[in-house]
Design a protein around this motif. Structure first.
Motif: not given
Length: 314
Positions: A174-184
């Protein structure tokens, strides 16, 4: 694809959530589980309507029920904090997994309201919002709930890892949705580790203790399917982050998503309901939680010792 996605979401709303609530806390959540299909019906119907005011209003009715369920989380966490330190340390992994499960439908329902209204919530495409609905019914609710159940019944290292990493991975995605593909991608790696830990603990600890062949088969299927479905999720996440060849989002949803929904979530809940119906040997005193709700620790079907029986009576 839309028809398949709608069917999967409807199963999550109408069966997966109420079945899971009956398992996680049959005393406190019994009434909620009983009326949940009624509250979920507008949400299931709105999936088949064109976007607009009617579909949005029906989605909002479901969202209200989901938010009411999430409102139970602070009280449960407060009770956890009030436990003696030894009990709190032992109960924390399963309790946090269950808390994540109870909160997840509210995320799914919020996405559903926005998607049915045609509103790009936080700037996300409507297709992403539509896929967020099944993701948080199955990865958010079902997977976290099963991880909690496994940790309660067989609290070994794999089960504790699952109880922490499935909720953690879900939140990281969910956090990666707002950050970038690497966080996802990081979230997908953590979530995959947690799901494979669920599969391992289920296969090694829970499945052998089931009393009948059908229950063992359901548990085996739910464990085996995760090996393939989570690899598909990793393949997609790696490709999105690195730009290498990977399946499309639609193909991933049709394989990984449907496999996890039916092969893992539905099979797991059917098996755990059979385990709950069998229960431990002997009656559970009124007001006590049964083993699948954390009252009797140890493998499902495992006979209680004299000391455990005496403690239950007290």
């Amino acid at each position: 694809m839309t028809v398949l996605l709608n069917l999967v979401v409807a199963v999550g709303m109408l069966y997966v959530v109420p079945a899971g609530l009956r398992l996680v806390d049959p005393a406190a959540l019994h009434r909620t589980a009983r009326w949940w299909p009624l509250a979920a019906a507008p949400g299931a119907v709105c999936l088949w309507l064109p976007r607009g005011a009617t579909a949005t209003a029906m989605a909002a009715l479901y969202a209200a029920a989901a938010v009411a369920l999430a409102a139970r989380v602070p009280g449960r966490l407060l009770r956890l904090l009030r436990m003696p330190s030894a009990d709190r340390a032992r109960s924390a992994p399963a309790a946090l997994a269950v808390a994540t499960a109870l909160a997840a439908p509210s995320v799914a329902a919020t996405a559903l309201v926005a998607e049915r209204a045609g509103h790009r919530l936080f700037g996300f495409d409507l297709d992403i919002l539509a896929l967020t609905v099944p993701h948080f019914h199955y990865a958010g609710f079902a997977a976290a709930l099963v991880a909690g159940l496994v940790c309660r019944a067989a609290p070994g290292p794999a089960a504790r890892l699952a109880a922490y990493s499935v909720p953690g991975g879900t939140l990281l995605v969910l956090f990666g949705y707002f950050v970038d593909d690497w966080a996802e991608l990081a979230g997908a790696v953590v979530l995959t580790a947690g799901m494979w830990a669920v599969a391992l603990a289920t296969w090694r600890e829970v499945r052998p203790a089931a009393r009948d062949r059908l229950t063992r088969g359901l548990l085996a299927a739910s464990s085996a399917v995760l090996g393939a479905t989570m690899l598909l999720a990793l393949w997609w996440a790696v490709g999105e982050a690195t730009g290498t060849v990977h399946p499309t989002l639609t193909w991933t949803a049709a394989t990984h998503g449907v496999g996890n929904a039916l092969g893992f979530a539905v099979c797991s809940l059917l098996a755990w309901r059979r385990l709950a119906a069998a229960g431990p040997p002997g009656p559970v005193p009124r007001g006590r939680q049964p083993w699948w709700a954390g009252g009797h620790r140890g493998r499902p079907g495992q006979k209680q010792t004299v000391t455990q029986k005496e403690e239950t009576i007290r």
